[in-house]
Design a protein around this motif. Structure first.
Motif, PDB file in Angstrom:
ATOM      1  N   ASP A 337      56.807  -1.191  54.679  1.00 55.56           N
ATOM      2  CA  ASP A 337      56.717  -2.457  55.410  1.00 55.56           C
ATOM      3  C   ASP A 337      58.067  -2.933  55.918  1.00 55.56           C
ATOM      4  O   ASP A 337      58.227  -4.118  56.253  1.00 55.56           O
ATOM      5  N   GLU A 373      59.249  -8.354  57.995  1.00 53.95           N
ATOM      6  CA  GLU A 373      58.587  -9.587  58.435  1.00 53.95           C
ATOM      7  C   GLU A 373      59.063 -10.787  57.636  1.00 53.95           C
ATOM      8  O   GLU A 373      59.239 -11.864  58.178  1.00 53.95           O
ATOM      9  N   THR A 377      57.877  -9.505  51.698  1.00 51.21           N
ATOM     10  CA  THR A 377      56.767  -8.690  52.218  1.00 51.21           C
ATOM     11  C   THR A 377      57.027  -7.197  52.110  1.00 51.21           C
ATOM     12  O   THR A 377      56.209  -6.407  52.586  1.00 51.21           O
ATOM     13  N   TYR A 378      58.133  -6.779  51.509  1.00 55.13           N
ATOM     14  CA  TYR A 378      58.440  -5.349  51.458  1.00 55.13           C
ATOM     15  C   TYR A 378      58.989  -4.973  50.086  1.00 55.13           C
ATOM     16  O   TYR A 378      59.565  -5.798  49.370  1.00 55.13           O
ATOM     17  N   PRO A 654      53.524  -1.411  61.487  1.00 53.77           N
ATOM     18  CA  PRO A 654      52.791  -1.173  60.239  1.00 53.77           C
ATOM     19  C   PRO A 654      52.244   0.257  60.207  1.00 53.77           C
ATOM     20  O   PRO A 654      52.237   0.960  61.223  1.00 53.77           O
ATOM     21  N   GLN A 655      51.765   0.676  59.051  1.00 52.98           N
ATOM     22  CA  GLN A 655      51.124   1.980  58.889  1.00 52.98           C
ATOM     23  C   GLN A 655      52.007   3.107  59.448  1.00 52.98           C
ATOM     24  O   GLN A 655      51.612   3.886  60.301  1.00 52.98           O
ATOM     25  N   LYS A 656      53.215   3.164  58.931  1.00 52.38           N
ATOM     26  CA  LYS A 656      54.187   4.138  59.423  1.00 52.38           C
ATOM     27  C   LYS A 656      53.803   5.578  59.107  1.00 52.38           C
ATOM     28  O   LYS A 656      54.290   6.508  59.749  1.00 52.38           O
TER      29      LYS A 656
END
Length: 678
Positions: A337, A373, A377-378, A654-656
Motif C-alpha cells: 500500500d 495514502e 494505511t501501510y 493499489p493491487q501492485k
C-alpha cells in the motif's frame, strides 16, 4: 546694585507666575483631575469608590437613625443597611424624623444600586466586545498556529483539515492584524468541509509578544508564517521580524516554525536567526522551478498537485525495525500500500537519501520514506514474487535544442533562467516577452545574480510588448515555440483576480493566433522533445491547438483552474494552492522539506514522466511490482502510471501484485536521478 535689582525682579516675576498658575487651577478641578487619573489607572477604583460610598451611607444613615429614633446604635446601623439594600423597608417607619432619614438612606441606596448595575453592564459589554474582537486568550495544546493572512490561507486550511481527518479533526489558530469578525466571515465563505477541524481567529500582531502568548504560541505543534502582499524584500523583512519575535518567547517553543518567503536570497538570514527551529518554503522559487519542470514534462503539474496535497498519496517517513538488514531493492517491494522512495540514514545524522542504490542495507535507526495514502494505511509484508523477464533496454533520447517563450516578468526570473540553462541542450533559445524595457532587463537580471554572458546553452531573445494586446503577440513566431510559459506578472501579483484574468486573456489570444497560422499545417508533426513517446500518447493530446507548443499558465486562484481545465487548451500550475500544500506538508512533518528541496532543486533527483517502451513490450502482461523492478535497472523508482485513455495519473496504485496488460500508449511517473544529466 543693578544686578541685585534684576535678580529681585526675576524672583518677583517667578513668584507671581507661580501664584497665578495656582490660582488658574482651582482645588475643585485638581480633585476632579486626581479622581479621573485614579479611575483611569486602577481598574478597581470604581468598585472601591462604590464600596466606600456604601459604607459611608450606612454609617452616616445609622447615626441619623440613632439620633431620631429610640433604637440602639447597632440596630440603627442594621436598619440603615436594610434601607440601602431594599428601599421598601422604610414604609413602616413611624414619625416624621425616622421617615425622612429612612427615605434619604433608601434614595442613596437606589443611586448606589444603579451605579453598580452600570458597572456590571459595562464589564459584561467590555468582555463581550473583547471576545468579539478576538482579544481573549486561546487555551489550546498541540494546535497549528498560522501567523498572517493571505490568499493562501483558504487552501492551507483545507489541507490541514484533510490531514487531521484521520484523527477526527484538530485545532487551527489564526493570528492576523485584521478584525476577528471579518476573518470569521471570510473563512465561513470557503467552499469546503473542515471535517471536524476547528478554526479559531484572534486579532493581533505576530510582532508583539503579548499577542503571541495570547494564542498559546509555546504549546503549538507547528507555526506557519504567511508572507504578506508587500514587496518581496519588505515581506521577507517582516518574516524575519516575526522569527525574531518567536525566538524571544520565554517559554520554549515545542513546535517547529514554517516560514513562507518570497525571495530565496533572503532565506539564509532567516535560517541564521531561527536556527534548526526554522523551515523555509520559498514560494516563488518553488513555483518557478515547478513551471520549468512542467513545461519540459507536460502533465507533471497534475501529478505534483496529487502528491503535495493530503487528498491522495503523499510523503511519509517512518521507522520499521523488521526491515533492518534488507537491501533497498527488497524494501522497494515490501509495501503493498505504499511506494518506498528513499531512506533516512541514521548514521549520517538523519540525512534523507532519495532513490538510493539497490545494494544499500537498512541499519538500526534507519527510516523509510514512502508515498502512501496516510501514515496509518501501510505496513511491510512478505516479499512478493516478481517477474523480471526480458525487456528492451532503451536509453533516454538525446537532448535537442528547444525554443521557449516567457510571457510576463517574475521577480525570480533569473533563477528560472538558470534552471533552464542546466536542463536544455546547447543552441536553445529563450524568448522573453514582457513590458519591462529591454535596457532594464539585463540590469534586473544582474541584480538577481545572473550574468547573461555566462549562459552557454541558451540564447536570450528580447521582445517588448503587452501580452494582452493581439498585435503585439502577432509579432512573435508563436507557431515555432516548444513551450510557452504564461507567468503571473509581478506588476499585478498583488491582485489575484487581475493576474488570472490577464493570464486567461493571453492564453486565449495565443491559441487563437496559433490556430490561424497552423490550420494548413500537418498536425501530426511534433517536437523532437517527445520523440520517445507513442503517437497517441496523452501528452500529445495537450498539443491540440498547435503542432508543437505546450502552453503552461500560472494560476493564482483555484476557481480559475476550472476555466482552464474545462477548455482543455492549456496545462496550468496552481501556484497559491501548491505553495499552501507544501506549507501544510512541512507543518505536519518538517523532514518532508528536505525531500521537496531536492525534488525541486536544480541537481539530484526529480519527478519525471517516461514512456512505456522503456519498461515493457507492447501488450505485455505484468504486475506493477514487475515494472518497479525493471525501473531499478534504470536507477529509477516507478511511483505510478497513466494509461492512454485515463484522465489522470494513478500514484501509488493499489493491487501492485495483480497482473494487467500494458500498452505502448501508457506512461509511467518515476523519480529519476539522471534526467538532468542525460
Amino acid at each position: 546694585m543693578q544686578l541685585i535689582y534684576k535678580t529681585e525682579l526675576q524672583n518677583f516675576r517667578l513668584s507671581k507666575s507661580t501664584k497665578i498658575s495656582k490660582e488658574e487651577v482651582p482645588l475643585k478641578k485638581r480633585v476632579a483631575y486626581m479622581v479621573d487619573v485614579c479611575f483611569s489607572i486602577y481598574p478597581y477604583a470604581k468598585l472601591l469608590a462604590l464600596l466606600f460610598a456604601t459604607i459611608f451611607l450606612i454609617g452616616f444613615g445609622g447615626l441619623a437613625l440613632y439620633a431620631v429614633s429610640e433604637s440602639s446604635f447597632t440596630e440603627a446601623l442594621w436598619l440603615a443597611w436594610t434601607f440601602v439594600a431594599d428601599a421598601g423597608n422604610h414604609a413602616d417607619r413611624v414619625g416624621t424624623g425616622p421617615r425622612i432619614v429612612s427615605v434619604s438612606i433608601s434614595a442613596g441606596g437606589m443611586l448606589i444600586f444603579a451605579m453598580i448595575l452600570g458597572l456590571v453592564s459595562d464589564a459584561i459589554s467590555g468582555k463581550v466586545d473583547s471576545l468579539r474582537k478576538g482579544k481573549s486568550e486561546v487555551i489550546e495544546r498541540d494546535h497549528v498556529l498560522i501567523l498572517g493572512w493571505s490568499e493562501k490561507l483558504g487552501p492551507l486550511l483545507k489541507q490541514l483539515a484533510i490531514a487531521n481527518k484521520s484523527i477526527g479533526g484538530g485545532v487551527v489558530v489564526v493570528l492576523a492584524e485584521r478584525d476577528k469578525e471579518e476573518m470569521e466571515i471570510d473563512i465561513a465563505k470557503l467552499e469546503f468541509d473542515f471535517m471536524g477541524t476547528s478554526v479559531i481567529c484572534r486579532s493581533g500582531s505576530p510582532l508583539i509578544l503579548a499577542d503571541l502568548k495570547k494564542v498559546s504560541v509555546s504549546k503549538a505543534r507547528a507555526i506557519i508564517v504567511l508572507v504578506s502582499h508587500e514587496n518581496s524584500d519588505l515581506s521577507d523583512a517582516r518574516a524575519l521580524r516575526v522569527v525574531l519575535s518567536l525566538t524571544g518567547v520565554k517559554e520554549r517553543l515545542r513546535g517547529h516554525v514554517v516560514v513562507e518567503m518570497s525571495d530565496i536570497d533572503n532565506e539564509p538570514l532567516v535560517k541564521l536567526v531561527g536556527g534548526d527551529l526554522i523551515e523555509t518554503v520559498v514560494a516563488h522559487d518553488i513555483i518557478g522551478r515547478l513551471m520549468i519542470q512542467c513545461a519540459l514534462q507536460p502533465g507533471l503539474a497534475q501529478i505534483w498537485e496529487d502528491i503535495l496535497g493530503f487528498e491522495n498519496a503523499e510523503f511519509y517517513i517512518k521507522r520499521w525495525p523488521e526491515l533492518d538488514g534488507l537491501h533497498f531493492k527488497d524494501v522497494l517491494i515490501s509495501f503493498p500500500d505504499a511506494v518506498p522512495c528513499g531512506i533516512k540514514v541514521a548514521a549520517e545524522g538523519g540525512k534523507i537519501a532519495i532513490n538510493p542504490d539497490d545494494d544499500y542495507v537498512l541499519k538500526e535507526g534507519d527510516e523509510v520514506l514512502v508515498i502512501a495514502e496516510d501514515d496509518d494505511t501501510y505496513a511491510p509484508v512478505r516479499l512478493p514474487e516478481v517477474h523480471r523477464g526480458l525487456f528492451p533496454k532503451i536509453a533516454d533520447p538525446p537532448k535537442y535544442p528547444e525554443c521557449i517563450l516567457f510571457c510576463g516578468w517574475r521577480r525570480d526570473i533569473d533563477d528560472m533562467i538558470m534552471v533552464l540553462e542546466a536542463c536544455l541542450a546547447p543552441g536553445s533559445q529563450l524568448w522573453m516577452f514582457n513590458e519591462v524595457p529591454e535596457k532594464e532587463r539585463e540590469k534586473k537580471l544582474a541584480e538577481g545574480g545572473l550574468d547573461v554572458s555566462t549562459l552557454e546553452n541558451i540564447e536570450l531573445v528580447h521582445h517588448e510588448g503587452n501580452a494582452v494586446i493581439r498585435r503585439h503577440l502577432e509579432n512573435l513566431p508563436l507557431e515555432k515555440f516548444d513551450s510557452i510559459l504564461i507567468l503571473a506578472d509581478e506588476l499585478l501579483e498583488d491582485s489575484v483576480v487581475q493576474t488570472d484574468s490577464r493570464s486567461l486573456a493571453t492564453l486565449l489570444l495565443i491559441r487563437d493566433i496559433q490556430s490561424e497560422r497552423l490550420q494548413h499545417k500537418d498536425r501530426n508533426s511534433t517536437s523532437l522533445r517527445f520523440s520517445g513517446f507513442s503517437q497517441s500518447s496523452w501528452i500529445r493530446q495537450m498539443q491540440n491547438a498547435s503542432d508543437k507548443s505546450i502552453i503552461l499558465s500560472e494560476i493564482l486562484d483555484s476557481r480559475t483552474k476550472n476555466l482552464v481545465s474545462v477548455s482543455r487548451i492549456s496545462d496550468y500550475v496552481l501556484s497559491n494552492e501548491l505553495v499552501s500544500m507544501a506549507l501544510a506538508m512541512v507543518a505536519e512533518d518538517k523532514q518532508i522539506n528536505r525531500v521537496l528541496e531536492e525534488l525541486f532543486a536544480g541537481k539530484g533527483n526529480e519527478m519525471c514522466i517516461k514512456p512505456a517502451e522503456f519498461y515493457l513490450l507492447d501488450q505485455e502482461v505484468l504486475c506493477f511490482y514487475d515494472i518497479m523492478i525493471r525501473g531499478r535497472q534504470r536507477q529509477e523508482i516507478v511511483i505510478g502510471y497513466r494509461t492512454a485513455n485515463a484522465e489522470c495519473a494513478i500514484i501509488n496504485p493499489p493491487q501492485k501484485s495483480e497482473p494487467r496488460k500494458w500498452a505502448m500508449d501508457d506512461v509511467f511517473v518515476v523519480i529519476s536521478s539522471g534526467e538532468r544529466n542525460a
